[in-house]
Design a protein around this motif. Sequence first.
Motif, PDB file in Angstrom:
ATOM      1  N   ILE A   1       0.852  -1.196   0.000  1.00 26.69           N
ATOM      2  CA  ILE A   1       0.000   0.000   0.000  1.00 26.69           C
ATOM      3  C   ILE A   1       0.883   1.240   0.000  1.00 26.69           C
ATOM      4  N   ASP A   2       0.542   2.198  -0.854  1.00 30.38           N
ATOM      5  CA  ASP A   2       1.320   3.428  -0.983  1.00 30.38           C
ATOM      6  C   ASP A   2       1.136   4.276   0.280  1.00 30.38           C
ATOM      7  N   ASP A   3       2.251   4.577   0.949  1.00 32.91           N
ATOM      8  CA  ASP A   3       2.188   5.365   2.175  1.00 32.91           C
ATOM      9  C   ASP A   3       1.925   6.839   1.909  1.00 32.91           C
TER      10      ASP A   3
ATOM     11  N   TRP B   1      -7.752   2.161  -0.528  1.00 30.97           N
ATOM     12  CA  TRP B   1      -6.313   2.329  -0.423  1.00 30.97           C
ATOM     13  C   TRP B   1      -5.723   2.479  -1.826  1.00 30.97           C
ATOM     14  N   TRP B   2      -4.448   2.863  -1.893  1.00 25.46           N
ATOM     15  CA  TRP B   2      -3.738   3.059  -3.157  1.00 25.46           C
ATOM     16  C   TRP B   2      -2.582   2.063  -3.228  1.00 25.46           C
ATOM     17  N   SER B   3      -2.458   1.439  -4.408  1.00 22.81           N
ATOM     18  CA  SER B   3      -1.380   0.463  -4.596  1.00 22.81           C
ATOM     19  C   SER B   3      -0.978   0.461  -6.064  1.00 22.81           C
ATOM     20  N   ASP B   4      -0.014  -0.418  -6.411  1.00 20.40           N
ATOM     21  CA  ASP B   4       0.498  -0.505  -7.773  1.00 20.40           C
ATOM     22  C   ASP B   4      -0.620  -0.809  -8.754  1.00 20.40           C
TER      23      ASP B   4
ATOM     24  N   LYS C   1      -4.743  -6.845  -2.679  1.00 19.10           N
ATOM     25  CA  LYS C   1      -6.092  -7.039  -2.159  1.00 19.10           C
ATOM     26  C   LYS C   1      -6.170  -8.299  -1.304  1.00 19.10           C
ATOM     27  N   SER C   2      -5.470  -9.338  -1.683  1.00 15.69           N
ATOM     28  CA  SER C   2      -5.426 -10.549  -0.871  1.00 15.69           C
ATOM     29  C   SER C   2      -4.813 -10.257   0.496  1.00 15.69           C
ATOM     30  N   ASP C   3      -3.734  -9.469   0.511  1.00 18.59           N
ATOM     31  CA  ASP C   3      -3.112  -9.099   1.784  1.00 18.59           C
ATOM     32  C   ASP C   3      -4.070  -8.274   2.642  1.00 18.59           C
ATOM     33  N   VAL C   4      -4.822  -7.377   2.008  1.00 17.76           N
ATOM     34  CA  VAL C   4      -5.759  -6.533   2.753  1.00 17.76           C
ATOM     35  C   VAL C   4      -6.864  -7.378   3.372  1.00 17.76           C
ATOM     36  N   VAL C   5      -7.427  -8.301   2.600  1.00 13.61           N
ATOM     37  CA  VAL C   5      -8.514  -9.149   3.114  1.00 13.61           C
ATOM     38  C   VAL C   5      -8.033  -9.969   4.304  1.00 13.61           C
ATOM     39  N   ARG C   6      -6.863 -10.572   4.184  1.00 10.78           N
ATOM     40  CA  ARG C   6      -6.345 -11.399   5.271  1.00 10.78           C
ATOM     41  C   ARG C   6      -6.013 -10.566   6.510  1.00 10.78           C
ATOM     42  N   ALA C   7      -5.456  -9.368   6.283  1.00  5.42           N
ATOM     43  CA  ALA C   7      -5.089  -8.528   7.419  1.00  5.42           C
ATOM     44  C   ALA C   7      -6.323  -8.033   8.173  1.00  5.42           C
TER      45      ALA C   7
END
Length: 287
Positions: free
Chosen positions: A211-213, A235-238, A248-254
Amino acid sequence: MNYVETINREIMGMAEGLVASLPSLAIGLVIILLTWLVAKIAVRITARLSARAHLRESLRTLIATVTTVGVWLVGLMIAATIVLPGLEPAGLIAGLGLGTVAIGFAFQDIFENFLAGVLIMLRENMEIGDLIEVEGVLGRVESITLRETHIRQLSNELTIMPNSMLFKNPVQILTDAHIRRDELTVGVSYDTDLDHAMEVIKGALVGIEAIDDDKPVSVFAWSYGASSVDFLVQWWSDARPRDRRETKSDVVRAIKRALDDAGIEIPFPYVTHTFKEPVPLLRDAAE
């Protein structure tokens, strides 16, 4: 009338004319060969100049094509005036104009795609390698020619689209910027403290590197669902598709892990049955 003598005379006249025109034909052939050589050299020169100017690949292709066509037109006009001495350049240009109009009506679709291809190559926003979506086709641009555009879909199928379709219809360029905003809907049970749930969800995204800080993470209490209060998480990402899916997979799991640790329920649909009249219950036969 002696037909044999007339035919022999015409054949001899044609042979004498052919022999007389041999020097002009030879010169015309030499000019065509020189035109081919000049076109190759001109394309190489323009390719080097466009590379030094750091022009995009589609514009380089357009410049090379225009250079080749221009050199060949000039060379063929010179060869035609030499082979046909009575043909003047002005008359040849006028004839080309009339012929172009007639050909344009006969091959309207071809010329439409040709002009659309020129205009597409002049665009600054769409380049080879961009991920685009047009008319339900989602894929990466592999090449742009003067008539068609090759799009490699994410499932690896190659789609060849006429340039007029890309010129007339809206085109979504998904990789125009290196980052994109993505979003996810998360539901929590109705008895949850919404302010606390919002802080938990926002904190779950802090540790994700993709995720872009520089861009803020947004969490909104969005709507009342059938069994949950829904939050909209942004959120903003690549912008590259694979990176977006992994993020998105990382976000769902987190988020799931953070809500579980906080004891906040992500509810599944509850169904309540209401009957207007008492419903008799059957006892177990063993009783």
